[in-house]
Write a protein that holds these residues in place. Sequence first.
Motif, PDB file in Angstrom:
ATOM      1  N   ALA A  91     -43.494 116.018  73.265  1.00 46.36           N
ATOM      2  CA  ALA A  91     -43.327 117.365  73.599  1.00 46.36           C
ATOM      3  C   ALA A  91     -42.044 117.721  73.401  1.00 46.36           C
ATOM      4  O   ALA A  91     -41.189 117.060  73.242  1.00 46.36           O
ATOM      5  N   PRO A  92     -41.953 119.036  73.503  1.00 47.71           N
ATOM      6  CA  PRO A  92     -40.433 119.758  73.128  1.00 47.71           C
ATOM      7  C   PRO A  92     -39.481 119.485  74.319  1.00 47.71           C
ATOM      8  O   PRO A  92     -38.346 119.061  74.048  1.00 47.71           O
ATOM      9  N   THR A  93     -40.076 119.003  75.381  1.00 49.73           N
ATOM     10  CA  THR A  93     -38.858 118.643  76.682  1.00 49.73           C
ATOM     11  C   THR A  93     -39.037 117.281  77.054  1.00 49.73           C
ATOM     12  O   THR A  93     -38.349 117.102  78.150  1.00 49.73           O
ATOM     13  N   GLU A 113     -35.240 109.424  70.336  1.00 51.31           N
ATOM     14  CA  GLU A 113     -35.753 110.655  69.892  1.00 51.31           C
ATOM     15  C   GLU A 113     -35.784 111.846  70.973  1.00 51.31           C
ATOM     16  O   GLU A 113     -35.932 111.325  72.196  1.00 51.31           O
ATOM     17  N   VAL A 114     -35.208 113.073  70.763  1.00 49.00           N
ATOM     18  CA  VAL A 114     -35.291 114.212  71.590  1.00 49.00           C
ATOM     19  C   VAL A 114     -36.191 115.232  71.327  1.00 49.00           C
ATOM     20  O   VAL A 114     -36.377 115.631  70.015  1.00 49.00           O
ATOM     21  N   GLY A 115     -36.883 115.836  72.298  1.00 43.53           N
ATOM     22  CA  GLY A 115     -37.644 116.902  71.723  1.00 43.53           C
ATOM     23  C   GLY A 115     -36.755 118.290  71.288  1.00 43.53           C
ATOM     24  O   GLY A 115     -35.607 118.220  71.808  1.00 43.53           O
ATOM     25  N   GLN A 145     -37.157 115.224  80.239  1.00 40.77           N
ATOM     26  CA  GLN A 145     -35.552 115.300  80.047  1.00 40.77           C
ATOM     27  C   GLN A 145     -34.900 115.367  81.479  1.00 40.77           C
ATOM     28  O   GLN A 145     -33.624 115.091  81.622  1.00 40.77           O
ATOM     29  N   HIS A 146     -35.547 115.674  82.564  1.00 41.31           N
ATOM     30  CA  HIS A 146     -35.083 115.653  83.728  1.00 41.31           C
ATOM     31  C   HIS A 146     -35.231 114.396  84.580  1.00 41.31           C
ATOM     32  O   HIS A 146     -34.908 114.273  85.832  1.00 41.31           O
ATOM     33  N   GLN A 147     -35.698 113.178  83.801  1.00 47.81           N
ATOM     34  CA  GLN A 147     -35.796 111.921  84.471  1.00 47.81           C
ATOM     35  C   GLN A 147     -35.087 110.958  83.729  1.00 47.81           C
ATOM     36  O   GLN A 147     -35.529 109.743  83.657  1.00 47.81           O
ATOM     37  N   LEU A 148     -34.026 111.246  83.148  1.00 44.43           N
ATOM     38  CA  LEU A 148     -33.092 110.254  82.641  1.00 44.43           C
ATOM     39  C   LEU A 148     -31.686 110.948  82.923  1.00 44.43           C
ATOM     40  O   LEU A 148     -31.220 111.810  82.459  1.00 44.43           O
TER      41      LEU A 148
END
Length: 363
Positions: A28-30, A71-73, A146-149
């Motif tokens: 997912a994008p986030t 990899e990042v969204g 992204q809020h949990q790393l």
Amino acid sequence: MTRTMRAALLRGFDQPLTVEEVELLDLAPTRVLVRTKATPFCSTDVASFHGRLGKVPPTILGHASAGEVVEVGSMVRGIEVGQRVVVPGTPECGNCFYCGIGRPDQCGELFDIGGVYPDVARTADGLVVNAAGCVGGYAEIMNISQHQLLPVDTDLPWEVLSLLGCGITTGVGAVLNVARVRPEEVVAVVGAGHLGLWAVQAARLAGALEVIVVEPDEERRRVAQSMGATRVVGPEDALEAVRAVTQGRGADKVIEAAGPPAAQRLALEISRRAGTVVLSGLKDAAVEVALPQVPFAVQSRQVLSTQNGNVRMRRDLPAYIRLLERGALDPKPIVTATYPLDDINTALQRSERLEDLSGVFVF
């Protein structure tokens, strides 16, 4: 990158976990894909294995970890491929009610979803697999919000970094953030598993006059003494031991790090009037705790609970890393074994038999 990975799946309660190749779902994008480097086996996953904490199979257990971003969204900002990251047990979204009042330990991104964790993979027989705790650390790759790393800049070994997602933060945070132990106070720690041993170290750092550990297991009592406990006793001797060093009052601060209701009641009973009791253990989501009314209701104790040590990860994580780098916090006696993922059931059994303090999967 490859779209498959190996993961340890809980397909059914009280059934051995199975290590299988699964197909990753689209990112997912986030969200962010993290290649797992180390994940500690947490004793709460023994309870999850037995169906006591509301997990829904098939699921990947493991709620704290450390690894490398692969990899990042498309909507992720501030996270880059190749970064070392800690994946804590709790996100910090910055947008929910609890983050807004300075309590990200209760972040809605985890606790307002009703235990419906994100789907991250599909099995060869077509079942969709969720990531328990929004992490799913018993796998080669994690699909994380992204809020949990949190990126980290340190040379600490992976297995030590992985402990910062749950064990260190809960044990140290319970002492420093919740109980707020002060110099010369008498602290009792009920339970000498990994959480209790981190609490012992934190109490010594805070300048506690006495750190009394209450633990039924003889080997764990020995470890606690080697890590700074001034007295170690079994539960049956706890009240007498605490009263002996407090002129009969009870401990100023008590940290419960065991889980059973009897341990939580004992924590209350060995505290003094107007003292502080911090409860952090959990064994069964359906269990209720019975507490005596007089010490609970009219003797002015503060009875507090904590999730992940009430930490603010962006504030507290750098401080805990510095303590580890300086040797002020010592993980060596707590990491009692390392395992490959294929030994998931061995790690589970050793945790349930109290043979490990922290067994860590190293990938």
